[in-house]
Design a protein around this motif. Sequence first.
Motif, mmCIF file in Angstrom:
data_model
loop_
_atom_site.group_PDB
_atom_site.id
_atom_site.type_symbol
_atom_site.label_atom_id
_atom_site.label_comp_id
_atom_site.label_asym_id
_atom_site.label_seq_id
_atom_site.Cartn_x
_atom_site.Cartn_y
_atom_site.Cartn_z
ATOM 1 N N UNK A 479 0.718 -1.394 0.050
ATOM 2 C CA UNK A 479 -0.248 -0.327 -0.052
ATOM 3 C C UNK A 479 0.809 1.095 0.452
ATOM 4 N N UNK A 480 -0.243 1.969 -0.652
ATOM 5 C CA UNK A 480 1.399 3.442 -1.005
ATOM 6 C C UNK A 480 0.475 4.361 -0.395
ATOM 7 N N UNK A 482 -0.424 7.415 -2.255
ATOM 8 C CA UNK A 482 -1.426 8.489 -3.247
ATOM 9 C C UNK A 482 -2.667 9.695 -3.173
ATOM 10 N N UNK A 483 -1.732 11.010 -3.152
ATOM 11 C CA UNK A 483 -1.991 11.790 -2.977
ATOM 12 C C UNK A 483 -2.658 11.746 -1.510
ATOM 13 N N UNK A 484 -2.465 11.132 -0.611
ATOM 14 C CA UNK A 484 -2.458 11.977 0.591
ATOM 15 C C UNK A 484 -3.721 10.363 1.007
ATOM 16 N N UNK A 485 -4.494 9.948 0.573
ATOM 17 C CA UNK A 485 -5.038 8.364 1.078
ATOM 18 C C UNK A 485 -3.633 7.101 0.578
ATOM 19 N N UNK A 486 -3.981 6.364 1.922
ATOM 20 C CA UNK A 486 -3.345 5.390 1.155
ATOM 21 C C UNK A 486 -3.826 4.445 0.528
ATOM 22 N N UNK A 487 -3.726 3.679 -0.441
ATOM 23 C CA UNK A 487 -3.884 3.205 -1.837
ATOM 24 C C UNK A 487 -3.532 1.076 -1.916
ATOM 25 N N UNK A 488 -4.038 0.885 -2.548
ATOM 26 C CA UNK A 488 -3.843 -0.840 -2.730
ATOM 27 C C UNK A 488 -2.554 -0.637 -3.880
ATOM 28 N N UNK A 489 -1.469 -1.152 -3.908
ATOM 29 C CA UNK A 489 -1.080 -1.782 -5.429
ATOM 30 C C UNK A 489 -1.765 -2.845 -6.119
ATOM 31 N N UNK A 490 -1.719 -2.580 -7.542
ATOM 32 C CA UNK A 490 -2.321 -3.700 -7.920
ATOM 33 C C UNK A 490 -1.160 -4.659 -8.742
ATOM 34 N N UNK A 491 -1.758 -5.852 -8.375
ATOM 35 C CA UNK A 491 -0.250 -6.667 -8.242
ATOM 36 C C UNK A 491 -0.186 -7.611 -9.737
ATOM 37 N N UNK A 492 -0.313 -7.392 -10.158
ATOM 38 C CA UNK A 492 -0.067 -8.135 -11.546
ATOM 39 C C UNK A 492 0.992 -9.611 -11.768
ATOM 40 N N UNK A 513 6.309 -14.278 -12.851
ATOM 41 C CA UNK A 513 6.716 -13.500 -12.598
ATOM 42 C C UNK A 513 5.151 -12.160 -11.846
ATOM 43 N N UNK A 514 6.053 -11.244 -11.225
ATOM 44 C CA UNK A 514 4.896 -10.753 -10.321
ATOM 45 C C UNK A 514 5.192 -9.281 -10.966
ATOM 46 N N UNK A 515 3.827 -8.246 -10.527
ATOM 47 C CA UNK A 515 4.891 -6.921 -10.784
ATOM 48 C C UNK A 515 3.690 -5.834 -10.260
ATOM 49 N N UNK A 516 3.883 -5.148 -8.676
ATOM 50 C CA UNK A 516 2.956 -4.274 -8.848
ATOM 51 C C UNK A 516 2.863 -3.424 -9.106
ATOM 52 N N UNK A 517 1.956 -2.261 -9.830
ATOM 53 C CA UNK A 517 1.448 -1.105 -10.192
ATOM 54 C C UNK A 517 0.703 -0.436 -9.004
ATOM 55 N N UNK A 518 1.213 0.645 -9.366
ATOM 56 C CA UNK A 518 0.707 2.059 -8.904
ATOM 57 C C UNK A 518 0.482 2.878 -9.520
ATOM 58 N N UNK A 519 0.078 3.875 -9.492
ATOM 59 C CA UNK A 519 -0.722 5.634 -10.538
ATOM 60 C C UNK A 519 0.172 5.404 -11.245
ATOM 61 N N UNK A 520 2.058 5.703 -10.814
ATOM 62 C CA UNK A 520 2.725 6.238 -11.486
ATOM 63 C C UNK A 520 3.285 5.108 -12.162
ATOM 64 N N UNK A 521 2.784 3.850 -11.806
ATOM 65 C CA UNK A 521 4.401 3.139 -13.241
ATOM 66 C C UNK A 521 4.107 1.498 -11.799
ATOM 67 N N UNK A 522 5.242 0.867 -12.657
ATOM 68 C CA UNK A 522 5.646 -0.649 -11.683
ATOM 69 C C UNK A 522 6.501 0.209 -10.644
ATOM 70 N N UNK A 523 6.253 -0.838 -9.803
ATOM 71 C CA UNK A 523 7.650 -1.034 -8.874
ATOM 72 C C UNK A 523 8.559 -1.094 -9.287
ATOM 73 N N UNK A 524 9.586 -0.433 -9.098
ATOM 74 C CA UNK A 524 11.184 -0.890 -9.289
ATOM 75 C C UNK A 524 12.028 -1.593 -8.794
ATOM 76 N N UNK A 525 12.479 -0.357 -7.776
ATOM 77 C CA UNK A 525 12.736 -0.737 -5.931
ATOM 78 C C UNK A 525 12.204 -0.246 -4.983
ATOM 79 N N UNK A 526 12.984 -0.583 -3.741
ATOM 80 C CA UNK A 526 12.668 -0.653 -2.363
ATOM 81 C C UNK A 526 13.451 0.380 -1.866
ATOM 82 N N UNK A 535 9.034 3.148 -2.552
ATOM 83 C CA UNK A 535 9.219 2.274 -3.273
ATOM 84 C C UNK A 535 8.728 2.824 -4.332
ATOM 85 N N UNK A 536 10.225 2.619 -5.136
ATOM 86 C CA UNK A 536 10.492 3.203 -6.851
ATOM 87 C C UNK A 536 10.086 3.319 -7.801
ATOM 88 N N UNK A 537 8.943 3.822 -8.671
ATOM 89 C CA UNK A 537 7.870 3.794 -9.452
ATOM 90 C C UNK A 537 8.840 4.153 -10.840
#
Length: 915
Positions: A479-480, A482-492, A513-526, A535-537
């Motif tokens: 969860x991250x 997003x504009x002040x609201x705790x939001x679930x990442x999308x799991x692909x 393969x598994x990727x977590x996606x946010x409103x700002x794109x996929x997660x690449x690093x933590x 998380x870096x996206x």
Amino acid sequence: MRSRFGRFRTKIRTAAAAAVLALGASLVAPLPMAAHAAPVTDYCQGRCSDILPPGENGNATLAQILLNQIFGTQPEHAEDQLGPYANLAGGYQNLTDATINNFFNDASFGVPAGQVASTTSPRSDVTITRDKKTGVPHISGTTRYGTEFGAGYAAAQDRLWLMDLFRHVGRGQLTSFAGGAPANQGLEQEFWRAAPYTEEDLQAQIDWIATQNGERGRQALADVNAYVDGINAYIAASDSGRYFPGEYVLTGHKDAITNAGTIERFKSTDLIALASVIGALFGTGGGGEVTNALSLLAAQQKYGVAEGTRVWESFRERNDPEAVLTVHDGESFPYAVRPENPRGLALPDAGSVTVEPLVYDRTGSAGTAKASAASKSATTTALSANTRGMSNALLVSGAHTASGHPIAVFGPQTGYFAPQLLMLQEIQGPGISARGASFAGLSMYVELGRGQDYAWSATTSAQDITDTYTVELCQDDVHYLYRGTCTAMEKLERGNSWKPTTADGTAAGSYRMQIYRTKYGPVTHRATVGGKKVAYVALRSSYMHEADSVVGFQMLNDPAAVTDAASFQQAVQHINYTFNWFYADSREAAYFNSGANPVRAADVDPTFPVRAEPAYEWSGFDPAHNTADHTPASEHPQSVGQDYYVSWNNRQAKDYDAAGFGNGSVHRGNLLDDRVKKLVAAGGVTRAQLTKAMADAALTDLRGEDVLPDLLKVLRSGTVSDPAVSAAVTKLSDWVTAGAKRRETSPGSHTYADADAVRIMDAWWPLLVKAQFEPGLGSELYGALTANLTVDEAPSAGHGPTGSHAGSAFQYGWWSYVDKDIRAVLGEPVRGGLARTYCGGGDLAACRDVLTGTLKQAAARTSAQVYPGDENCSAGDQWCADTVIHRTLGGIKHGKISWQNRPTYQQVVEFPAHR
């Protein structure tokens, strides 16, 4: 794929008897002749040529594959363009305009009556005519639907297996389709990480074209549907006639005896999956902000914040005043420039960064060993997203040519594969009139080629359209804020499994393969930033929009849309891939840089991670569709009528940041710029002269031409007393005098002229760079900077971003750093120099000792040590280590050719007339 299709012996023996049944079934039975489109005027008048190795025919029946693997025989037109392409390296010095087509194809429209090899009419409103020399399809339709249907049919005739592979690559499902060879795993991992799309995402891109691009968008979708219908018509015909590609049998999709099994029909979303692969490979730029942050922190740790930043920026060379530019008339096009006081930086805490795992086994454990092995295999033996920089272009305006008309020698470097990723074709129909190259499976239009009275091409520009945002985690790791609201990442997720279908004993297996996606794109690093978990996206402006560029390509094929340089520039503005586009007709040469360049918030530095907050978002950012405001066309580098243009993935223009390290005083673009500048100064440039300039640069060692002369100055600044060093200096000096070439003593000799000098240079460069810079930078900072930019990319350097036997070389390396540092030590003027002097601490005598010591080590290294051999070459075989090898993506393999650093598909054009 090489490991999968390189060892067929056991499979061949068991399939041979059944395959004989297919020997006669390699051609489509022609239907009744169709009506042709109205003839068009060819304004090139025989002065347009092109080449695309190895050959047009990229499909082979099972029987043809068996014969190739056992006896080395080639299907017709499978490699008939490879010989002429390879021979230019040995024949360019005596080239004349009259002999250009000894090394290129005649790219005139149509097929002369005496050169017609076959005609096929899959519908009554389209005819596919193939010529005897190359087998290129010339598609002529009387209706728009029929024309595009024919384009799809011809594409399947020539590249069905490859198209099928890459629609699975784009979906991250290659191993399930073609087996679990490490290269297959690496391919699907690399590209699915860049574009992890669901089927809904693929359909959304199609819907977007229909709703956002007006009549041209609707026409594009109609063309796509007709094209797909043509592909499927060929699948049906080849399936019933048993002349489908033999790889379907070898991978278990079809039975050679009973014909049981299925070749899955294509659908429009398959083309979006294909486009996502091409976009990720060649049409994007930027990213790497986390790696940049790590090297900046290492510099700041060593030198302090202010001095460390100054040192880091000097290596970054954002706007180096000595860099070769495509637009060299002094015009400025500011983009992605460094702000004086950057806002929103989110640099990680020291030691906190981890790469986000991609691969997991079925139990949910991260499959790091499998992932790294597969990724390494993909990088060195097949495709990699790091190969995005290649291709070159040379254009001279009519004011400086013998004819008074512009001349262009240009093309994309898409790598060397069997079958080739590109295919040649001519398309003539309502609203379409073009000949050239297109990516297989996306060939409803010619993507690079010529129209009736103009030609165009592209090089990869890679300006920064990808930013790394830093999302603060909340609640847990998925969860991250997003504009002040705790939001679930999308799991692909993408699951893959395969059977042991290869003769080399590749084991059955599975992984996901598994990727977590946010409103700002996929997660690449933590990491942590200021002690908080983040998380870096990666946010890419072309993400979810790879298909939008179809409108621009449609316009390039439309003779009514492109009539001059200005209308050409308007057409390519619709292409959101990061490309440098070049144009030539009988009157003008022109250039335009395309790409969806986001408008960033004020004072945001796109080189580093930035906080994911509204104040730092792209202007107009809408995460629902990944849209934002883009810089207007007027702010993109562009030009009409400049004296000449060159591009080899160098910087585009003053103040335009070319996204990444390595755009300084020495770049392979200099090899073109120096030669073309001399031709222009002399005047009266011809097609042959411009082609010779390209070919000469293609055989030149960049280090030898542009850096070695200054290294020799340092060595000769004192007495060279060591006999081994003295002998090495003499050999290197003689090599420079001879032009610093990597070429055979004579065509076919498989032995280099100046072989010892080449060996010494190859051995010396990595030793020299390390000894020159590591003592001053320290091991940690040196290691961090080499992660930003590899030290060496000689043709034989399999560790480079393009891997071994890839042709493309000398794009990535520390050429500029060595050059600037050595000139500083010599006391010569340096514009935009490094923040400090490194060789010998800046002392000339100490620097000479560094060079002498490393050169002595290098000269003592044997050929077997410098060229250790691989599965293609014996240890010590220098020529073979450099050779270009077509990586097998199917069952047909081809021989090695001597190294040359040039586009895969290339045109030589000069239009003497215009509509």
